[in-house]
Design a protein around this motif. Structure first.
Motif, PDB file in Angstrom:
ATOM      1  N   SER A 116      40.957   3.922  48.814  1.00 27.28           N
ATOM      2  CA  SER A 116      40.418   4.843  49.814  1.00 27.28           C
ATOM      3  C   SER A 116      38.911   4.694  50.000  1.00 27.28           C
ATOM      4  CB  SER A 116      40.779   6.291  49.436  1.00 27.28           C
ATOM      5  OG  SER A 116      40.500   7.159  50.497  1.00 27.28           O
ATOM      6  N   GLY A 117      38.443   3.463  50.060  1.00 27.01           N
ATOM      7  CA  GLY A 117      37.022   3.198  50.281  1.00 27.01           C
ATOM      8  C   GLY A 117      36.218   3.003  49.006  1.00 27.01           C
ATOM      9  N   PHE A 118      36.823   3.260  47.854  1.00 21.87           N
ATOM     10  CA  PHE A 118      36.147   3.072  46.571  1.00 21.87           C
ATOM     11  C   PHE A 118      36.588   1.745  45.975  1.00 21.87           C
ATOM     12  CE2 PHE A 118      36.268   7.560  47.423  1.00 21.87           C
ATOM     13  CZ  PHE A 118      34.988   7.962  47.093  1.00 21.87           C
ATOM     14  N   ARG A 119      35.836   1.257  44.977  1.00 19.09           N
ATOM     15  CA  ARG A 119      36.202  -0.001  44.319  1.00 19.09           C
ATOM     16  C   ARG A 119      36.514   0.178  42.844  1.00 19.09           C
ATOM     17  NH1 ARG A 119      31.299  -3.584  45.971  1.00 19.09           N
ATOM     18  NH2 ARG A 119      30.310  -1.552  46.197  1.00 19.09           N
ATOM     19  N   PHE A 120      36.330   1.403  42.317  1.00 18.11           N
ATOM     20  CA  PHE A 120      36.561   1.680  40.898  1.00 18.11           C
ATOM     21  C   PHE A 120      37.032   3.116  40.745  1.00 18.11           C
ATOM     22  CE2 PHE A 120      35.145   3.345  36.802  1.00 18.11           C
ATOM     23  CZ  PHE A 120      35.550   2.370  35.921  1.00 18.11           C
ATOM     24  N   GLU A 121      38.019   3.326  39.892  1.00 17.56           N
ATOM     25  CA  GLU A 121      38.522   4.660  39.600  1.00 17.56           C
ATOM     26  C   GLU A 121      38.923   4.708  38.132  1.00 17.56           C
ATOM     27  OE1 GLU A 121      42.138   7.645  41.054  1.00 17.56           O
ATOM     28  OE2 GLU A 121      41.500   6.000  42.349  1.00 17.56           O
ATOM     29  N   ILE A 122      38.660   5.834  37.467  1.00 11.66           N
ATOM     30  CA  ILE A 122      39.022   6.003  36.066  1.00 11.66           C
ATOM     31  C   ILE A 122      39.731   7.333  35.885  1.00 11.66           C
ATOM     32  CG2 ILE A 122      36.682   6.864  35.553  1.00 11.66           C
ATOM     33  CD1 ILE A 122      37.099   5.707  32.669  1.00 11.66           C
ATOM     34  N   LYS A 123      40.879   7.299  35.208  1.00 17.01           N
ATOM     35  CA  LYS A 123      41.599   8.529  34.861  1.00 17.01           C
ATOM     36  C   LYS A 123      41.832   8.513  33.364  1.00 17.01           C
ATOM     37  CE  LYS A 123      46.045   9.113  36.052  1.00 17.01           C
ATOM     38  NZ  LYS A 123      46.387  10.000  35.092  1.00 17.01           N
ATOM     39  N   VAL A 124      41.828   9.692  32.754  1.00 13.16           N
ATOM     40  CA  VAL A 124      41.954   9.767  31.306  1.00 13.16           C
ATOM     41  C   VAL A 124      42.854  10.926  30.889  1.00 13.16           C
ATOM     42  CG1 VAL A 124      39.617   8.810  30.981  1.00 13.16           C
ATOM     43  CG2 VAL A 124      39.964  11.287  30.874  1.00 13.16           C
ATOM     44  N   ILE A 125      43.305  10.831  29.656  1.00 10.42           N
ATOM     45  CA  ILE A 125      43.949  11.945  28.960  1.00 10.42           C
ATOM     46  C   ILE A 125      43.103  12.191  27.723  1.00 10.42           C
ATOM     47  CG2 ILE A 125      46.005  12.772  27.766  1.00 10.42           C
ATOM     48  CD1 ILE A 125      47.619  10.746  29.501  1.00 10.42           C
ATOM     49  N   ALA A 126      42.746  13.450  27.504  1.00 11.17           N
ATOM     50  CA  ALA A 126      41.912  13.810  26.354  1.00 11.17           C
ATOM     51  C   ALA A 126      42.624  14.870  25.521  1.00 11.17           C
ATOM     52  CB  ALA A 126      40.557  14.333  26.823  1.00 11.17           C
ATOM     53  N   LYS A 127      42.328  14.888  24.236  1.00 11.55           N
ATOM     54  CA  LYS A 127      42.807  15.943  23.337  1.00 11.55           C
ATOM     55  C   LYS A 127      41.818  17.082  23.425  1.00 11.55           C
ATOM     56  CE  LYS A 127      44.874  17.261  19.179  1.00 11.55           C
ATOM     57  NZ  LYS A 127      44.777  18.668  19.497  1.00 11.55           N
ATOM     58  N   LEU A 128      42.302  18.262  23.751  1.00 11.16           N
ATOM     59  CA  LEU A 128      41.434  19.433  23.827  1.00 11.16           C
ATOM     60  C   LEU A 128      41.002  19.857  22.429  1.00 11.16           C
ATOM     61  CD1 LEU A 128      43.443  21.465  26.463  1.00 11.16           C
ATOM     62  CD2 LEU A 128      41.119  20.587  26.772  1.00 11.16           C
ATOM     63  N   PRO A 129      39.749  20.250  22.267  1.00 11.86           N
ATOM     64  CA  PRO A 129      39.333  20.792  20.978  1.00 11.86           C
ATOM     65  C   PRO A 129      40.115  22.076  20.687  1.00 11.86           C
ATOM     66  CG  PRO A 129      37.432  20.355  22.384  1.00 11.86           C
ATOM     67  CD  PRO A 129      38.664  20.179  23.222  1.00 11.86           C
ATOM     68  N   GLU A 130      40.253  22.414  19.404  1.00  9.83           N
ATOM     69  CA  GLU A 130      40.944  23.644  19.026  1.00  9.83           C
ATOM     70  C   GLU A 130      40.341  24.824  19.782  1.00  9.83           C
ATOM     71  OE1 GLU A 130      43.688  23.962  17.096  1.00  9.83           O
ATOM     72  OE2 GLU A 130      43.690  21.777  16.983  1.00  9.83           O
ATOM     73  N   GLY A 131      41.202  25.660  20.355  1.00  9.25           N
ATOM     74  CA  GLY A 131      40.737  26.842  21.073  1.00  9.25           C
ATOM     75  C   GLY A 131      40.236  26.598  22.481  1.00  9.25           C
ATOM     76  N   ALA A 132      40.389  25.366  22.991  1.00  9.36           N
ATOM     77  CA  ALA A 132      39.883  25.050  24.332  1.00  9.36           C
ATOM     78  C   ALA A 132      40.898  25.309  25.433  1.00  9.36           C
ATOM     79  CB  ALA A 132      39.401  23.604  24.394  1.00  9.36           C
ATOM     80  N   GLU A 133      42.072  25.801  25.090  1.00  8.63           N
ATOM     81  CA  GLU A 133      43.042  26.164  26.133  1.00  8.63           C
ATOM     82  C   GLU A 133      42.424  27.313  26.916  1.00  8.63           C
ATOM     83  OE1 GLU A 133      46.117  24.970  27.006  1.00  8.63           O
ATOM     84  OE2 GLU A 133      46.137  23.440  25.461  1.00  8.63           O
ATOM     85  N   GLY A 134      42.245  27.128  28.203  1.00  5.50           N
ATOM     86  CA  GLY A 134      41.583  28.147  29.023  1.00  5.50           C
ATOM     87  C   GLY A 134      42.558  28.934  29.840  1.00  5.50           C
ATOM     88  N   ALA A 135      42.030  29.905  30.517  1.00  2.27           N
ATOM     89  CA  ALA A 135      42.823  30.687  31.467  1.00  2.27           C
ATOM     90  C   ALA A 135      42.962  29.892  32.745  1.00  2.27           C
ATOM     91  CB  ALA A 135      42.146  32.033  31.737  1.00  2.27           C
ATOM     92  N   ALA A 136      44.049  30.072  33.424  1.00  2.66           N
ATOM     93  CA  ALA A 136      44.264  29.364  34.688  1.00  2.66           C
ATOM     94  C   ALA A 136      43.163  29.711  35.668  1.00  2.66           C
ATOM     95  CB  ALA A 136      45.623  29.724  35.271  1.00  2.66           C
ATOM     96  N   VAL A 137      42.682  28.710  36.358  1.00  2.00           N
ATOM     97  CA  VAL A 137      41.621  28.848  37.339  1.00  2.00           C
ATOM     98  C   VAL A 137      42.177  28.467  38.697  1.00  2.00           C
ATOM     99  CG1 VAL A 137      39.343  28.044  38.038  1.00  2.00           C
ATOM    100  CG2 VAL A 137      39.855  28.304  35.614  1.00  2.00           C
ATOM    101  N   GLN A 138      41.932  29.249  39.681  1.00  4.54           N
ATOM    102  CA  GLN A 138      42.405  28.928  41.022  1.00  4.54           C
ATOM    103  C   GLN A 138      41.546  27.832  41.605  1.00  4.54           C
ATOM    104  OE1 GLN A 138      45.246  30.223  42.283  1.00  4.54           O
ATOM    105  NE2 GLN A 138      45.399  31.141  40.278  1.00  4.54           N
ATOM    106  N   GLY A 139      42.196  26.830  42.215  1.00  6.26           N
ATOM    107  CA  GLY A 139      41.485  25.695  42.788  1.00  6.26           C
ATOM    108  C   GLY A 139      41.067  26.012  44.142  1.00  6.26           C
TER     109      GLY A 139
END
Length: 139
Positions: A116-139
């Motif tokens: 889509s007009g870009f030449r590089f894209e990066i996607k990742v999966i990360a392990k959340l630190p303990e207690g980093a589960e957040g409340a749902a945020v509306q997009g």
């Protein structure tokens, strides 16, 4: 249906609204980050390839930071590149500035014909630190 626990960085770029996706979703102790590109705030691509790769990492780091993560928490990386024969070596050289020390995450590089007009894209999966589960945020 459960509400997605989404993450957006401060000052998010316009692509999220233009293409209707979330920057990242937290689930079961993991953070799934959408592909990040070298998008300026208005959603347009940074024209210089090296600057585009650096901006993609900056955008990625902003998403990770919004979820209380760093690249050290990343366990899996997928990069997509248009014309990898030309761009792979330079992109990987730049990635080393952001990657950190070993042990490294798993990584997959995919050559594509269109971003889509870009030449590089990066996607990742990360392990959340303990207690980093957040409340749902509306997009």
């Amino acid at each position: 249906m459960a509400t997605r626990d989404v993450v957006f960085p401060a000052g998010r770029h316009a692509l999220y609204e233009q293409h209707r996706y979330s920057a990242a979703v937290r689930s079961n102790g993991l953070l799934f980050v959408s592909g990040q590109v070298g998008a300026r705030e208005d959603g347009s691509p940074e024209p210089d390839f090296e600057a585009q790769v650096r901006l993609a990492f900056k955008n990625l780091n902003a998403v990770l930071d919004a979820a209380d993560c760093t690249f050290a928490d990343v366990i899996d990386v997928t990069v997509f590149m248009v014309d990898p024969d030309t761009h792979f070596a330079k992109a990987w050289e730049i990635a080393a500035d952001y990657w950190g020390e070993a042990p490294y995450p798993t990584a997959t590089a995919v050559g594509v014909t269109w971003l889509s007009g870009f030449r590089f894209e990066i996607k990742v999966i990360a392990k959340l630190p303990e207690g980093a589960e957040g409340a749902a945020v509306q997009g």
